[in-house]
Structures are given as C-alpha cells and as structure tokens.
Motif scaffolding. Structure first.
Motif, PDB file in Angstrom:
ATOM      1  N   ARG A   1      -3.233   7.609  -0.160  1.00 52.26           N
ATOM      2  CA  ARG A   1      -2.153   8.157  -0.990  1.00 52.26           C
ATOM      3  C   ARG A   1      -2.696   8.781  -2.267  1.00 52.26           C
ATOM      4  N   ASN A   2      -3.896   8.363  -2.658  1.00 50.33           N
ATOM      5  CA  ASN A   2      -4.522   8.891  -3.873  1.00 50.33           C
ATOM      6  C   ASN A   2      -5.488  10.027  -3.563  1.00 50.33           C
ATOM      7  N   SER A   3      -5.445  10.542  -2.307  1.00 50.73           N
ATOM      8  CA  SER A   3      -6.287  11.655  -1.847  1.00 50.73           C
ATOM      9  C   SER A   3      -7.777  11.342  -1.858  1.00 50.73           C
TER      10      SER A   3
ATOM     11  N   GLN B   1      -2.677   2.666  -7.971  1.00 51.25           N
ATOM     12  CA  GLN B   1      -3.472   1.914  -8.930  1.00 51.25           C
ATOM     13  C   GLN B   1      -3.080   0.443  -8.966  1.00 51.25           C
ATOM     14  N   GLN B   2      -1.774   0.171  -8.815  1.00 50.29           N
ATOM     15  CA  GLN B   2      -1.335  -1.222  -8.777  1.00 50.29           C
ATOM     16  C   GLN B   2      -1.881  -1.921  -7.532  1.00 50.29           C
TER      17      GLN B   2
ATOM     18  N   GLY C   1       0.810  -1.210   0.000  1.00 46.30           N
ATOM     19  CA  GLY C   1       0.000   0.000   0.000  1.00 46.30           C
ATOM     20  C   GLY C   1       0.842   1.258   0.000  1.00 46.30           C
ATOM     21  N   PHE C   2       1.914   1.274   0.789  1.00 43.50           N
ATOM     22  CA  PHE C   2       2.738   2.471   0.905  1.00 43.50           C
ATOM     23  C   PHE C   2       3.798   2.571  -0.192  1.00 43.50           C
ATOM     24  N   LEU C   3       4.307   1.452  -0.698  1.00 43.00           N
ATOM     25  CA  LEU C   3       5.459   1.498  -1.606  1.00 43.00           C
ATOM     26  C   LEU C   3       5.105   1.270  -3.070  1.00 43.00           C
TER      27      LEU C   3
ATOM     28  N   TYR D   1      -6.892  -3.162   4.393  1.00 45.15           N
ATOM     29  CA  TYR D   1      -5.723  -2.413   4.868  1.00 45.15           C
ATOM     30  C   TYR D   1      -4.973  -1.797   3.690  1.00 45.15           C
ATOM     31  N   ALA D   2      -4.710  -2.616   2.663  1.00 42.74           N
ATOM     32  CA  ALA D   2      -3.980  -2.131   1.485  1.00 42.74           C
ATOM     33  C   ALA D   2      -4.776  -1.052   0.760  1.00 42.74           C
ATOM     34  N   ARG D   3      -6.086  -1.260   0.597  1.00 40.09           N
ATOM     35  CA  ARG D   3      -6.904  -0.279  -0.109  1.00 40.09           C
ATOM     36  C   ARG D   3      -6.983   1.031   0.671  1.00 40.09           C
TER      37      ARG D   3
END
Length: 424
Positions: free
Chosen positions: A222-224, A197-198, A191-193, A214-216
C-alpha cells in the motif's frame, strides 16, 4: 463483514453483520464464537420483527401525551402542555429500552445454550464481557443503566457467570492452528485498513512471525514499496506453499503494479488450492485478459464462466466476462454479459438496453438467447416499451445495385456496433 473498526455485531431478519473491529478486538477465536452465538440468539428469537411491535406499543404513551399536551396548550397552559409532551416521550423511550435490554439478555442466555450444543467453550463469551465491564468501569461511571439499549457489561457478566462456568466445555481451549489463523486474519485487516506506518509500528521487523510478515507485506504494498512487499510475501509462500491467501496477495501486488504476466502463476496456484472460490477465478481471469494473448483470453473466458456459475449475482465477474468476450470479437456475448453485470448492479435500464443489443446476434432458442430474453422481460417498463429486436431482422425491400454495395454474408444476422466500455 462490515468495514468498521468498532467492536460490534448485529443481526436482523435472516442476516448477521460482524464489524472488522470485532476481529481485531478479540484475543481468541472462541471470543468471536461467543459474539456470533449471541447474534444467532437474536435471529432465532426473531427479535427484529418483534422490535417493531414493541416500538409500536411504546409509541402509545407518546401519542397520548401529544393529545393531552395539545389539549393543555389549547386550554391556555402551554408550560403544562410541554411538560406532558416530554413526559410521554420519556415513557415511550424507557418502555422500548426495557424491551431492548430484555432481548439482549435473552440472546446472551441463548449464546450459552448454542455453545454448549456445539461443544464450544463458554469462556470466550465471559472474557469478552469481562473486558467490556472493565472498560465501562473506567470510562462510564456516570452511565444511566435505564437509558441503555443493552444491559451494562457488569450485569451481563453476572447473569451469565454461573451458567457459563457450569458448562462441561468451559475449559476447552482453541487449538494453536485456530489461534494462528485468527492472528493472520487480524494482520490482514490491519494491513489493509490501518495506515501503513501504523501497521509497520505494530509489526516491527524484529517480529519475524507469519502474521507480522503478512501485515508488513500489505503495508509495503500500500506504500508502493513493491520489492519489500514481494520479499515478505515470497518468504510466506516458500514457508507455506499450501496457503492460497499468500499466493493471492503476491498475485494482487504484481497485477496492480503492472507486472501482469508475472501475476498469472500465483493466481493459478490460488485457483488450484481453492477451486470452489469464485473470487480467485476472477483474479486469475483479470491477469489473463491483460495479457491480450488469444490462448490466455480463451482460458480467462473459461474461468469467468465457471465463476458466474458459482456466483450468479457477481456483477464484477460478469463485467470481466464481457471484456473477455470483447477481446475474442464475440460482440453479442459481450453485450449479454454487460447486461447481466448491469442487472446485478440494479441498473435495470442499462441491463435492458444491452440485452436488446445482444439479442439479434444470438441464435434463437439457445441458452444465451433465453438469458437475454429473461433480462429484457425482467427489466421491461410497464408501458411504452419498444418491440423486441428480431433474431433474424428482415432485409430492406430496396437495396442498392450490385455495383453500389460490397459483398455481404447474408447467412449471419446483422450485429450492432461493438460496445465501448469505460474500464473506470
């Protein structure tokens, strides 16, 4: 832990480094344990120190080749000289690589020993080398094994197979809880790295598992897409109220998007669940300072003092403590905390400057006064250093008359002008 997506780990001296790629590559916690056990073998064998000795020994034929090549060139045979020079270099490289492969094989065997001592399965180590072997078979058919610093994965697998399978713990499996924890770690790293979109492709909405949420949540943040991020993370905190890292993420999202007062509650919950974690206390203190409310600033100071007592070398925590003191009007203490922050960052001149600024405003003999003195003495240049500032500076001998000066509180020492700190 190193921010690198490649599957790798390393060890030297008393330290071990593990790439984030190892966590995302591994399928089970036991595979990670196998790699860590291998690196522990390097540390126990003091291989980094012995490598320097091996390199020195390997350089001897290269030096000899250089001398012989020089003699051949001087004798009028430049082509023979260049050939001798290249031969010496090749011998030196191959000698060192032989030693390096030997170290790796020793660390592999040590990993089996350590896993057995801990009652851990050796299957994870074998699974790692099996997957690496398959990868090398597909992509590395032309690899010269004599020019590698590590044995080929196929050789490593064969050398360890018998010992690993004889282990009484070979079939011990990771618990569902440990596997779930690894999936959450992988989700957070991705999620952070990874690009948002990936991450959203890897964890589609059809996947309603905890790691996917968690990942989403991180990808949306990060995508605001704040509301989507908060929706995902709040479902996690409702389902798992005792998980501090879900509350931490909620607090981070709210704080970094300007909703500082709302971020205080989840950060407080995180500190409640992880009272011995300095980072969580710093996160809470940052939100408290941003409120600019005196009572909350006092709480922030308490949290930060606790954080730096747990992690003395945490320069960021010292910086935040300087901000809290500045909000309280404690200029000398703000200077002292800034001095510690700069000292921990390796900026000795800055640390000396701020400690000297702080000293006149600190009561002689107190803990803070001694702290400032320690920084000054530790960062003082060998020659030409200015004298230490006095804690009670003398009054000028000539003062303007009473009608020309305003009343002053002579019971307090003169305090330097407040420091302007660039928050960037």
């Amino acid at each position: 832990i190193v921010n690198d997506p490649t599957f790798n780990a390393f060890a030297g001296g008393r330290y071990m480094g593990v790439n984030t790629g190892l966590f995302t590559f591994a399928k089970t916690p036991n595979e990670i344990e196998g790699v860590i056990a291998h690196e522990a073998g390097h540390l126990a064998g003091n291989h980094s120190a012995r490598s320097a000795e091996a390199m020195a020994n390997a350089s001897k034929p290269m030096i000899l080749g250089l001398l012989l090549a020089g003699a051949a060139i001087a004798a009028g045979a430049p082509e023979a000289g260049m050939g001798i020079l290249g031969l010496g270099q090749n011998i030196a490289i191959k000698d060192f690589l032989v030693y390096s492969r030997s170290q790796e094989a020793t660390a592999d065997q040590s990993s089996i020993t350590y896993l057995n001592r801990l009652g851990k399965s050796t299957k994870g180590a074998m699974d790692i080398w099996s997957r690496m072997r398959n990868y090398q078979i597909i992509t590395g058919q032309r690899v010269n094994p004599f020019l590698q610093s590590h044995p080929l994965a196929n050789e490593r697998f064969s050398a360890l197979q018998t010992r690993a399978m004889e282990s009484p713990y070979f079939n011990v499996e990771d618990s569902p809880e440990d596997i779930h924890r690894l999936r959450l770690i992988q989700a957070k790293i991705k999620g952070f790295l990874h690009e948002p979109q990936q991450t959203l492709r890897d964890y589609p909405l059809s996947d309603q598992s905890d790691p996917a949420r968690y990942a989403r949540a991180v990808a949306y943040y990060r995508n605001s897409q704040i509301e989507k991020a908060l929706d995902e993370v709040q479902k996690l905190t409702e389902a798992h109220p005792a998980n501090p890292y879900f509350h931490e993420l909620e607090g981070q999202i709210l704080f970094e998007y300007g909703r500082t007062n709302e971020s205080i509650a989840p950060h407080r919950k995180t500190v409640e669940l992880l009272p011995d974690n300095a980072l969580m206390r710093v996160n809470l203190a940052r939100a408290l300072i941003a409120s600019h409310e005196p009572d909350l600033i006092d709480e922030a100071t308490t949290q930060l003092k606790r954080a730096v007592s747990m992690e003395r070398d945490n320069g960021f925590a010292w910086f935040e403590l300087a901000r809290a003191y500045a909000e309280q009007g404690e200029t000398a203490k703000a200077d002292l905390a800034t001095a510690e922050s700069r000292f921990q960052a390796g900026a000795q001149a800055d640390a000396n400057h701020f400690a000297r600024r702080a000293l006149p405003g600190l009561e002689r003999g107190t803990t803070e006064w001694r702290q400032a003195m320690d920084i000054i003495l530790a960062t003082q240049p060998a020659e030409g250093a200015p004298p230490l500032p006095s804690a009670n500076p003398p009054r000028p001998s000539s003062l303007p008359g009473p009608e020309q000066r305003e009343p002053q509180d002579t019971s307090k020492p003169d305090v330097p002008d407040p420091v302007v700190i660039d928050s960037n």
